[in-house]
Design a protein around this motif. Structure first.
Motif, short mmCIF file in Angstrom:
data_model
loop_
_atom_site.label_atom_id
_atom_site.label_comp_id
_atom_site.label_asym_id
_atom_site.label_seq_id
_atom_site.Cartn_x
_atom_site.Cartn_y
_atom_site.Cartn_z
N TYR A 74 0.85 -1.19 0.00
CA TYR A 74 0.00 0.00 0.00
C TYR A 74 0.88 1.24 0.00
CZ TYR A 74 -3.72 -3.20 1.10
OH TYR A 74 -4.60 -4.24 1.05
N SER A 75 0.42 2.25 -0.72
CA SER A 75 1.10 3.56 -0.73
C SER A 75 2.60 3.43 -0.99
CB SER A 75 0.88 4.30 0.61
OG SER A 75 -0.50 4.39 0.86
N VAL A 76 2.95 2.58 -1.95
CA VAL A 76 4.36 2.44 -2.29
C VAL A 76 4.80 3.71 -3.01
CG1 VAL A 76 6.06 1.07 -3.54
CG2 VAL A 76 4.06 -0.02 -2.52
N PRO A 77 5.89 4.35 -2.57
CA PRO A 77 6.32 5.59 -3.22
C PRO A 77 6.62 5.34 -4.70
CG PRO A 77 7.56 5.20 -1.21
CD PRO A 77 6.76 3.96 -1.47
N GLY A 78 6.10 6.19 -5.56
CA GLY A 78 6.38 6.07 -6.98
C GLY A 78 5.40 5.21 -7.73
N ALA A 79 4.53 4.49 -7.02
CA ALA A 79 3.54 3.64 -7.70
C ALA A 79 2.38 4.52 -8.17
CB ALA A 79 3.04 2.57 -6.76
N PRO A 80 1.74 4.15 -9.31
CA PRO A 80 0.66 4.98 -9.82
C PRO A 80 -0.55 5.03 -8.90
CG PRO A 80 0.87 2.94 -11.09
CD PRO A 80 2.04 3.01 -10.18
N GLU A 81 -0.84 3.94 -8.20
CA GLU A 81 -2.00 3.93 -7.30
C GLU A 81 -1.51 3.67 -5.89
OE1 GLU A 81 -6.13 2.48 -8.55
OE2 GLU A 81 -4.73 1.15 -9.56
N ASP A 82 -2.44 3.76 -4.89
CA ASP A 82 -1.95 3.54 -3.53
C ASP A 82 -1.99 2.07 -3.13
OD1 ASP A 82 -4.61 3.16 -3.08
OD2 ASP A 82 -4.74 4.49 -1.36
N PHE A 83 -2.19 1.18 -4.11
CA PHE A 83 -1.99 -0.24 -3.79
C PHE A 83 -1.54 -0.97 -5.05
CE2 PHE A 83 -5.46 -2.77 -5.71
CZ PHE A 83 -6.21 -1.74 -6.28
N ILE A 84 -0.77 -2.02 -4.88
CA ILE A 84 -0.37 -2.88 -5.99
C ILE A 84 -0.78 -4.30 -5.62
CG2 ILE A 84 1.50 -3.56 -7.52
CD1 ILE A 84 3.19 -1.32 -6.32
N ALA A 85 -1.67 -4.89 -6.45
CA ALA A 85 -2.20 -6.21 -6.14
C ALA A 85 -1.07 -7.23 -6.13
CB ALA A 85 -3.26 -6.61 -7.16
N GLN A 86 -1.29 -8.29 -5.37
CA GLN A 86 -0.24 -9.31 -5.22
C GLN A 86 0.10 -9.98 -6.54
OE1 GLN A 86 -1.65 -11.71 -1.68
NE2 GLN A 86 0.56 -11.84 -1.42
N ASN A 87 -0.89 -10.09 -7.43
CA ASN A 87 -0.61 -10.78 -8.70
C ASN A 87 -0.29 -9.79 -9.81
OD1 ASN A 87 -3.09 -9.66 -8.84
ND2 ASN A 87 -4.10 -11.39 -9.83
N ASP A 88 0.08 -8.56 -9.44
CA ASP A 88 0.43 -7.55 -10.43
C ASP A 88 1.94 -7.59 -10.64
OD1 ASP A 88 0.94 -5.33 -11.89
OD2 ASP A 88 -0.21 -3.95 -10.63
N PRO A 89 2.41 -8.02 -11.82
CA PRO A 89 3.86 -8.07 -12.01
C PRO A 89 4.46 -6.66 -11.92
CG PRO A 89 2.72 -8.60 -14.06
CD PRO A 89 1.66 -8.46 -13.01
N GLY A 90 3.75 -5.67 -12.44
CA GLY A 90 4.08 -4.26 -12.27
C GLY A 90 5.49 -3.91 -12.66
N PRO A 91 5.76 -2.65 -12.84
CA PRO A 91 7.14 -2.22 -13.01
C PRO A 91 7.83 -2.36 -11.67
CG PRO A 91 5.73 -0.32 -12.82
CD PRO A 91 4.83 -1.51 -12.77
N ARG A 92 9.04 -2.79 -11.67
CA ARG A 92 9.74 -2.93 -10.40
C ARG A 92 9.97 -1.56 -9.80
NH1 ARG A 92 12.85 -6.76 -7.62
NH2 ARG A 92 14.09 -5.62 -6.11
N VAL A 93 9.45 -1.35 -8.63
CA VAL A 93 9.58 -0.04 -7.99
C VAL A 93 10.75 -0.09 -7.01
CG1 VAL A 93 8.41 1.71 -6.64
CG2 VAL A 93 7.10 0.25 -8.17
N GLU A 94 11.64 0.88 -7.13
CA GLU A 94 12.78 0.90 -6.20
C GLU A 94 12.31 1.29 -4.81
OE1 GLU A 94 15.74 -0.23 -6.69
OE2 GLU A 94 15.08 -0.78 -8.70
#
Lengths: 590, 232, 273
Positions: free
Chosen positions: A565-585
């Motif tokens: 939740y609320s990962v800095p730099g992520a587009p939304e305030d949550f990233i689902a567990q099954n979201d490969p997503g861009p790797r956020v530093e």
């Protein structure tokens, strides 16, 4: 396992599990009655537990009517009162809380949260429910037995539990109670095997243990404990049944009852107490640990922040689970066991306070610099912390052997355990229902009714049990249908009446909650798949409510933990567990 | 409660060993990615894990009976039950059935169907003989004036042997189902798993029986006395 | 928002209730003031912790409640903070446990000069037995119980002959003398509970349990049963009357001994179990 354990992801099944492996129903009966779908079994468990829980709720009203207004209700004789307390306690602890947390929430959430299609042994899982239902029916039957249900107190201490001085002791009441417990344990073991092995074996690809939501951790550890603790109750019940029916003397010493010398001899009631509390104390944590897990997730989701100190939370669960097996005799400080046990058990009991306190700190620290949405699940979670901290702290009185001596067997104990394992877990259950109802039904619960329900329940329950501690401090013993005694220097009748009024009010609010459950089934707002914008897997199902098999054609693949939740730099305030997503530093040391 | 605490310690050691393989000290928030797909190396079948967990529960149950027995032993009216000789014959038969089912597992691994069938059938028959022998032991004990309620030593013998017998009976049901599969000629992989599971269960119940016999006969009392001095 | 205020009110309400409520323990009449002291220490420590945690929560709920544009801080863990909190918690727990264990040591160590008094519970009344002139209680067992030997005193034990039997009456004790209360039950579990003495202990059939105390003020103190013993549980009452030594001695001289109760009775041999 040893040869495969050199890789961190060993033991994860392939993503493509053939859909055919599931026992799909082919008839109406197999779909709606003898369903092998864990989600359906969960709802069956939850409905049965709620139904029998309502009986226990009504019994508590009757008890409070007697305590608050003694002498007015003629039909509440001492016999009836003891039957009420016994059945209320037994139903609430075992048939409601244990069954609802493990059978209800466990069945629904474990497969969804670990990314499994179902429990690993669906047939045994179904059987578990039907044996549980049978146990409940046997329990209900004891209300209609000649002599009524047993009035031995939920602890069922022999010798009185099977003697004629206790309601149901020489009738069928105690026999049906013991049989029902034995059935419950058999049924629970079937379900418990499923919950444990599903977590061990059926996690989807990428779902390492340390990526599991704390809900799964809590239910998992609680189930392991229950599988090891319930046999103690089983042994105690079987042996007492033998004493009652077949004349053995496992627990029965030589005794003279009402002038009659009985044929028993040589047994020890203390042996029963050891067995009972060897189950009974872990049972407290069997109810508490799922609540700990669920509340962690509620707080995290609704505060839009990862749970603070996830690793510490997991370790604390494991440590509490292990320690809870060596504290049982703190229920027996004044039982007549060897007094030197007191030193050991007081020490272990107070040590357990440390990991428990860490959990509390981590919950409140999760709120720090969070983005707190005061939704109904969040409100219930906050209320849980208040009541749990209160009840946990009074536990330090009772765990400390010498302080327990004046307080044991008084209303202080009643207030303590209701606060810590009655009110607190039930508040979590409510919060969890408001939280997951949209996943189960596809609709939201009505918020207005929910707020009334919350405020009455929270404030009311606190008003019941906080003053009750002081009734106990005065010295009023528990299990007294009425109290007149010279040691009471300030009358407590007014306080008792106040508590009773609060209890009746809180009880009435639960009717409103039930109404909300039914009303929202048709009229609730459409929820969508992920109304709380949560990360964990159960919110990522292709359909809401999820279909049999949960995941459509392919199992989800897990790329991250359940708290992004609320990962800095992520587009939304949550990233689902099954979201490969861009790797956020991330910040912090690697 | 010393016996069950020792048992729980063993369970805790296994659980602790397993947990230590699970990287509980990793920092999950620093790791993303799914990890490699599961390899094609053979895993432990789910049913075997399930049986392992179930046996932990059964072990706990009998350990608790053992604890109750040891606690009850401490009271004045305890004296040891005189077991009829047929119990020793039964024990030998139970050992035999364990050996037979072990042979059946070997045959299943080598895919020798005839030997497998013979092994399963022989194990089933010898186990039934064990149960019959236990009933005979009860009969003899009752006739010699030691019925269930005679004294706590006898009560515990009936209770524990009865519960052990019920567990054996449950095992026989599973063995019968596996046997039915075998005779229908179903795929050997499933049958082999079934026989292996039965074998584990048989060996386990044999160990339980030895443990209970040791307690009932008082062989374990020296060890128990030692445990007691340590734990109380 | 409301929640933050309610949390504050819960703390304030609890503290005020604690301070002004007239409901508190009944004045003590034994030497176990230490138990009350330990309880008060526990009250202080736990009360402070409760207030601190709930007020902290209230502040968080108020300060970090959702407003548009708010984002939560990303904060997985803080090892130093957690270790620090664990250490403080452990110290707090030790501060409660240590005095508790010290007092428990006293509680289980019966002084050598304590006189024995036996309390026997049965459904649903209390009986008492005092050791008589020889200062020793005779042995007993349920197999001896009969209508003229309700407490089951062993008629063959010479120490039992001068025991004073008080069946269904009140127990009297001299002030200031330590008493070892020996507890026995003939049927089910009971618990000899006098709120003013603080101490209590279960009575278990087939076993003899005990606790000790010293009465510190005269008066009549009601005895209750604190372990569920059947339908009459709540009505199982009696009194302990703590008296000056002279009054006590005068009462004691009037009491019947076991031997006098048995006079004219043939000596019966109980059946062996």
């Amino acid at each position: 396992m040893a040869n495969a354990s050199d890789r961190p992801d060993a033991g994860i099944p392939p993503a493509e599990v053939p859909d055919l492996a599931l026992p799909h129903p082919h008839s109406w009966w197999a779909k709606y009655v003898f369903s092998q779908d864990a989600k359906y079994i969960a709802i069956q468990y939850a409905c049965t537990a709620t139904a029998i829980g309502l009986v226990a709720l009504v019994l508590s009203w009757l008890m409070r009517l007697q305590l608050g207004f003694p002498g007015i209700f003629d039909f509440i004789t001492p016999e009836a009162y003891y039957q009420y307390i016994t059945m209320h306690g037994m139903i609430m602890v075992i048939y409601l809380l244990t069954a609802l947390f493990l059978g209800g929430f466990g069945n629904y959430l474990i497969p969804l949260m670990v990314g499994a299609r179902d429990m690993v042994f669906p047939f045994v899982n179904m059987l578990s429910y039907w044996v549980y239902l049978l146990a409940v029916l046997v329990l209900v039957a004891s209300f209609f037995a000649p002599g009524g249900p047993t009035g031995a107190g939920w602890t069922l201490y022999p010798p009185q539990a099977i003697l004629s001085g206790t309601p149901g002791g020489q009738g069928a009441g105690i026999i049906l109670m013991l049989v029902s417990l034995i059935l419950f344990i058999i049924g629970f073991t079937m379900g418990g095997l499923n919950y444990v092995v599903t977590v061990l074996q059926a996690r989807t690809r990428g779902m390492t243990l340390m990526r599991m939501p704390l809900t799964v951790w809590g239910i998992f550890i609680a189930t392991v404990m229950a599988l090891l603790a319930f046999p103690a109750l089983f042994v105690a019940c079987v042996m007492m049944l033998f004493d009652r029916l077949l004349g053995t003397s496992f627990f029965m010493p030589a005794l003279v009852e009402m002038g009659q010398q009985l044929s028993y001899g040589g047994g020890s009631p203390i042996v029963f107490q050891h067995l009972f509390w060897f189950f009974g104390h872990p049972e407290v944590y069997i109810v508490a640990l799922p609540a700990f897990g669920i509340v962690s997730d509620l707080i995290s989701v609704h505060a839009r922040k990862n749970i603070f100190g996830y690793r510490m939370m997991v370790w604390a669960l494991v440590i509490i689970g292990a320690l809870s097996f060596i504290v049982w005799a703190h229920h027996m400080y004044v039982s007549g066991m060897h007094p030197y046990f007191g030193f050991f058990f007081a020490t272990t009991t107070l040590i357990i306070a440390v990991p428990t306190a860490i959990k509390v700190y981590n919950w409140v620290l999760t709120l720090w610099r969070a983005d707190i949405h005061l939704t109904l699940p969040m409100l219930f979670a906050l209320a849980f912390i208040v009541t749990f901290v209160n009840g946990g702290l009074t536990g330090l009185f009772l765990g400390n052997v010498v302080v327990d001596v004046p307080l044991s067997d008084t209303m202080f104990v009643v207030a303590h355990f209701h606060m810590v394992m009655g009110v607190a877990p039930i508040l979590v259950i409510f919060g969890a229902i408001y939280h997951w109802y949209p996943k189960v039904t596809g609709r939201m619960l009505n918020v207005g009714l929910g707020h009334i329900h919350f405020w009455v329940t929270f404030v009311g329950a606190y008003a019941i049990f906080f003053p009750m501690h002081y009734v106990g401090l005065v010295g009023v013993p528990r299990r007294y249908p009425e109290i007149e005694a010279t040691f009471i220097t300030t009358p407590i009748a007014g306080l008792n009446a106040f508590i009773s009024v609060a209890a009746l009010t809180v009880g009435a609010a639960q009717i409103l909650f039930l109404f909300n459950l039914f009303w929202s089934l048709r009229n609730g707002r459409e929820a969508g798949p992920n109304p709380w914008r949560a990360c964990s897997l159960e919110w990522q199902t292709p359909e809401t409510p999820p279909k049999h098999g949960n995941w459509g054609k392919e199992l989800p693949v897990v790329y991250r933990w359940a708290y992004d939740y609320s990962v800095p730099g992520a587009p939304e305030d949550f990233i689902a567990q099954n979201d490969p997503g861009p790797r956020v530093e991330r910040d912090g040391p690697p | 409660m010393s016996i069950v605490l020792v048992f729980l310690l063993a369970v805790a050691l296994v659980a602790g060993w397993w947990l230590s393989q699970q990287r509980l000290t990793s920092k999950p928030w620093l790791e993303t990615g799914a990890g490699p797909p599961a390899s094609d190396r053979p895993e432990i079948p789910t049913a075997k894990i399930g049986l392992g967990v179930f046996l932990a529960v059964v072990g706990g149950l009998f350990a608790l009976f053992g604890s109750a027995l040891v606690m009850r032993m401490g009271y004045a009216d305890w004296y040891q039950v005189r077991l009829p000789d047929v119990v020793w014959v039964n024990t030998a038969i139970l050992v035999l059935s364990s050996v037979l089912i072990h042979i059946a597992v070997g045959a299943a691994r080598r895919d020798e169907t005839a030997q497998l069938q013979a092994g399963v059938a022989a194990a089933g028959v010898s186990t039934l003989a064990f149960l019959g022998g236990q009933l005979l032991a009860w009969r003899i004990l009752i006739d010699s004036g030691e019925p269930l309620a005679a004294h706590p030593g006898a009560s515990f013998f009936y209770l524990i042997s009865g519960l052990h017998g019920l567990h054996i009976l449950g095992g026989l049901v599973a063995l019968a189902r596996t046997g039915a599969r075998l005779w229908r000629g179903e795929e050997s992989r499933r049958v082999r798993l079934g026989v292996e599971l039965c074998a584990i269960y048989w060996h386990f119940l044999l160990i339980v029986w030895f443990g209970m016999l040791a307690l009932l006969m008082g062989w374990a009392s020296d060890v128990v006395a030692l445990c007691r001095t340590i734990l109380t | 928002m409301i929640m933050a205020w309610v949390l504050v009110l819960v703390v304030l309400g609890s503290v005020i209730f604690h301070l002004v409520s007239p409901w508190w323990w009944t004045p003590i009449a034994s030497n176990w003031g230490y138990i009350d002291d330990t309880l008060v220490i526990t009250f202080w420590i736990t009360g402070i912790v409760f207030a601190a945690i709930v007020l902290f929560m209230a502040y968080c709920v108020y300060r970090f409640r959702h407003q548009s544009g708010r984002t939560a801080e990303y904060d997985p863990e803080n090892k130093r903070l957690e270790i620090w909190l664990s250490v403080v918690t452990s110290l707090g727990v030790a501060a409660m446990l240590a005095p508790g264990l010290i007092v428990w040591k006293q509680f289980v160590t019966v002084p050598d000069d304590a006189t024995q008094v036996e309390v026997v519970g049965q459904q649903w009344f209390w009986s008492y037995r005092l050791p008589g002139e020889d200062g020793r209680l005779g042995s007993s067992g349920v197999e001896w119980i009969s209508s003229d030997n309700p407490l089951g005193v062993n008629p063959h034990d010479r120490f039992g002959a001068d025991d004073v039997i008080v069946e269904g009456g009140n127990l009297r004790l001299p002030i200031g003398k330590p008493v070892k209360v020996v507890l026995r039950s003939v049927d089910v579990l009971h618990d000899f509970y006098v709120p003013e003495f603080r101490a209590k202990m279960d009575m278990v059939p087939g076993m003899v349990t005990y606790f000790w105390f010293t009465p510190t003020r005269t008066g009549d103190f009601e005895v209750l049963c604190a372990e569920l013993c059947g339908t009459g549980h709540a009505f199982m009452r009696s009194y302990v009357q703590v008296q000056e030594q002279a009054d006590y001695d005068a009462w004691l001289a009037d009491q019947a001994t076991f031997a006098s109760l048995q006079q004219g009775q043939p000596v019966r041999v109980a059946k062996q179990p």
